[in-house]
Design a protein around this motif. Sequence first.
Motif, short mmCIF file in Angstrom:
data_model
loop_
_atom_site.label_atom_id
_atom_site.label_comp_id
_atom_site.label_asym_id
_atom_site.label_seq_id
_atom_site.Cartn_x
_atom_site.Cartn_y
_atom_site.Cartn_z
N GLN A 95 33.23 -2.14 30.85
CA GLN A 95 32.85 -2.42 29.47
C GLN A 95 34.03 -2.93 28.66
O GLN A 95 35.18 -2.64 28.96
CB GLN A 95 32.30 -1.15 28.81
N ALA A 96 33.73 -3.66 27.63
CA ALA A 96 34.69 -4.13 26.62
C ALA A 96 35.83 -4.96 27.21
O ALA A 96 36.95 -4.93 26.71
CB ALA A 96 35.25 -2.94 25.83
N GLY A 97 35.57 -5.69 28.30
CA GLY A 97 36.57 -6.58 28.85
C GLY A 97 37.67 -5.91 29.64
O GLY A 97 38.70 -6.52 29.92
N ARG A 98 37.46 -4.67 30.05
CA ARG A 98 38.45 -3.97 30.88
C ARG A 98 38.14 -4.23 32.34
O ARG A 98 37.01 -4.44 32.73
CB ARG A 98 38.40 -2.47 30.61
N LEU A 99 39.19 -4.22 33.16
CA LEU A 99 39.05 -4.39 34.59
C LEU A 99 39.57 -3.15 35.31
O LEU A 99 40.64 -2.63 34.98
CB LEU A 99 39.86 -5.60 35.09
N GLU A 100 38.81 -2.68 36.27
CA GLU A 100 39.28 -1.64 37.17
C GLU A 100 39.93 -2.37 38.34
O GLU A 100 39.31 -3.24 38.95
CB GLU A 100 38.10 -0.80 37.64
N LEU A 101 41.19 -2.02 38.65
CA LEU A 101 41.94 -2.76 39.66
C LEU A 101 42.38 -1.87 40.80
O LEU A 101 42.86 -0.75 40.58
CB LEU A 101 43.18 -3.40 39.03
N LEU A 102 42.20 -2.38 42.02
CA LEU A 102 42.70 -1.71 43.21
C LEU A 102 43.85 -2.54 43.76
O LEU A 102 43.74 -3.76 43.90
CB LEU A 102 41.59 -1.57 44.24
#
Length: 106
Positions: A95-102
């Motif tokens: 949401q809201a332009g956030r990225l979950e990164l691995l």
Amino acid sequence: FNLVLFWDHLHGLNAPGLEALSRYLTPHLLPGCRGYGFGALHQHTQPEPLDYSIVNATTLGVHPRRTSLPQYSHTQQRLGEHFACMRITRGTLLQAGRLELLFELA
């Protein structure tokens, strides 16, 4: 380290700070090391002021941040350019332009 939980802390560093952290971490990362953190879809997306914790083996805790840190907004591309010790292997839009990164060892 086998695993590094960056959470939102990479957003507390400017580009030279990311590069310095990368250089410092490199000799301490074991083969197969993975990382987890957050990025921004766009440069102007502000990270949410949250703190994260490990509650138990299956649960993460999320709490409003009590202190403020200098906030930068690092996109996946910017992290790839300035955080060379680990490469991003997956990014998931939240949401809201956030990225979950691995991350994994470069």
